[in-house]
Write an enzyme that holds these catalytic residues in place. Structure first.
Site: not given
Length: 492
Positions: A178, A253, A287, A386
């Site tokens: 997906k 992750e 990331c 982040e």
């Protein structure tokens, strides 16, 4: 090359409900195409196809060498169309074309690497186990885990698909992929290549759609044995909670807020180059971006001055234009979120040294100037959370102990970097950093052969290298009784 169907059980299919969603070029805000929106029924069909291919098909029973043939064929298919796939990636995601070409080449290399590991499974099919009782022999064998549900982010669309699909296929698993709704186009091209090389039906299925519908249906499906997710922490928590209901295997992750420690004996030009590469590559939508830069006091102001000078030279524009080093953010929503974060930082007392706004001269597109923040309070969201954009926080430190303390003071632990001319200090600091990836005198180099994953709230498990293959393998003990003598416990 545009695809407008789902890929399920080796065939292209329209979604059951006929739903679609728009794909927008972030540099021009123009409609690229409409992509099928999978419903729960479509995801169910894809999982059942993967389930049948695993339970009754040839794929998990093939030798590693046989599976490697298909993996190499997929890699060759990607390489044969690298230019057009990279262009598609650039208009879908916004990244500069040279970065997209690098990513697509790495995706092909990922399939080649796991083809080799698939072959190695044939050479090490079992591990003999020494037992204290000579009447028994035992061995451990590794077997494919089952059906893997892979949910990938929008920042590296094809490459993140390869990171999950390649090791899963190498292990003998079947996959339902997906992709992110914002960037689905190259995952559909991956399906087309798998179809061209005649990958057995049901081994790879690609369902495009929203996370709320298609993603959630995949997460919740009892026919999925393992979930592999890359994305935000809140969604990762949802994935983990859903996996717990069925005791699914899970690897996560979940990003980070990675530090980059620069000691005052560092070469200032090298430091500036790696700081910029660590935060402005891929528009900072990385990331592992080293978005918290800690500079020893004596070097702080000279380095900050040079960093500002070079940052202002970065060419912003459409990723397809030659010389562009910073494309648009992926969507209006992402741009608005990053701009709001910058304003919040300013309100908290941070200084916007450069950037912090949309660049002049762009009537369309989700562009943002590369931004440097100083004087950032340690308890502000700019320092702790982040942003996923081209925004870096720069702060001075006094000594090694303070640098390590500041670097580790985070709920994340994906990556970290340290720069110094003192090799012993680099090794000492690297050993002290609570992160799954530590770079010395650089930031962001990523190799398929090395493990990737984080500590703390940056996730669970490791991708890439042999660790990535292990994600999709189960270990089985097989023990045999060899004695001619009866066991004699009950029957004497």
């Amino acid at each position: 090359m545009m695809r407008n169907k789902l890929y399920i059980n080796g065939a292209w299919k329209l979604p059951v409900n006929g739903g679609t969603f728009d794909v927008i070029n972030p540099a021009t805000e123009e409609l690229i195409q409409q992509v099928p929106a999978a419903s729960e029924a479509d995801v169910n069909e894809a999982v059942l196809a993967a389930r049948a291919a695993f339970d009754h098909g040839p794929w998990p029973k093939m030798s590693g060498r046989e599976r490697a043939y298909y993996l190499r064929a997929i890699a060759a298919g990607i390489r044969a169309r690298l230019g057009e796939i990279a262009r598609l990636e650039s208009i879908d995601n916004g990244k500069p074309l040279p970065e997209a070409e690098w990513d697509v080449g790495d995706a092909a290399g990922c399939f080649e690497y796991y083809a080799t590991l698939a072959e190695e499974l044939d050479t090490n099919p079992l591990e003999p186990i020494e037992l204290p009782d000579g009447r028994f022999t035992s061995k451990a064998v590794r077997e494919p885990l089952g059906v893997a549900g892979a949910i990938i982010p929008w920042n590296y669309p094809l490459l993140m698909a390869a990171w999950k699909v390649a090791p899963a296929l190498a292990a003998g698993c079947t996959v339902v992929l997906k992709p992110a709704a914002l960037t689905s186009l190259t995952s559909l091209e991956l399906a087309a290549i798998a179809d061209e090389v005649k990958l057995p039906a049901g081994v790879l299925n690609v369902v495009t759609g929203s996370g709320a519908k298609a993603g959630q249906a995949l997460i919740d499906h009892p026919g999925v044995d393992k979930l592999a997710f890359t994305g935000s922490g809140p969604v990762g928590s949802t994935v983990m909670a859903a996996a717990a209901r069925d005791i699914k295997r899970v690897s996560l992750e979940l990003g980070g807020k990675s530090p980059f420690i620069v000691f005052d004996d560092s070469d200032i030009e090298k430091a500036v180059e790696w700081i910029m590469f660590g935060i402005f590559w891929n528009q900072g939508q990385v990331c592992s971006a080293t978005s918290r830069v800690l500079v020893q006091q004596a070097l702080y102001q000279p380095l900050l001055d040079r960093l500002v000078e070079e940052t202002r030279k970065i060419t912003i524009g459409n990723g397809l234009e030659e010389g562009v080093l910073l494309g648009p953010l992926v969507s209006q929503g992402q741009l608005s979120q990053v701009l709001a974060g910058i304003e919040e930082a300013r309100s908290a007392g941070a200084t916007v040294v450069t950037g912090g706004k949309q660049p002049a001269g762009f009537d369309k597109g989700y562009f943002l100037e590369p931004t440097i923040l100083a004087d950032v309070p340690l308890d502000s969201r700019a320092w702790t959370e982040e942003f996923f954009g081209p925004v870096v926080c720069v702060k001075p430190f006094a000594d090694e102990a303070e640098a390590i303390s500041l670097a580790n003071d985070s709920r994340f632990g994906l990556a970290a970097a340290v720069m110094s001319a003192d090799d012993a200090r680099c090794e000492r600091v690297a050993a002290s950093l609570r992160a799954g990836i530590v770079w010395i005198n650089c930031s962001q180099p990523t190799f398929t052969e090395a493990p990737w994953g984080g500590y703390k709230q940056s996730g669970i498990g490791r991708e890439l290298g042999r660790w990535g293959l292990d994600n999709y393998l189960e270990t089985k003990q097989i023990t045999r009784y060899n004695s001619e003598q009866p066991w004699g416990w009950y029957i004497k």
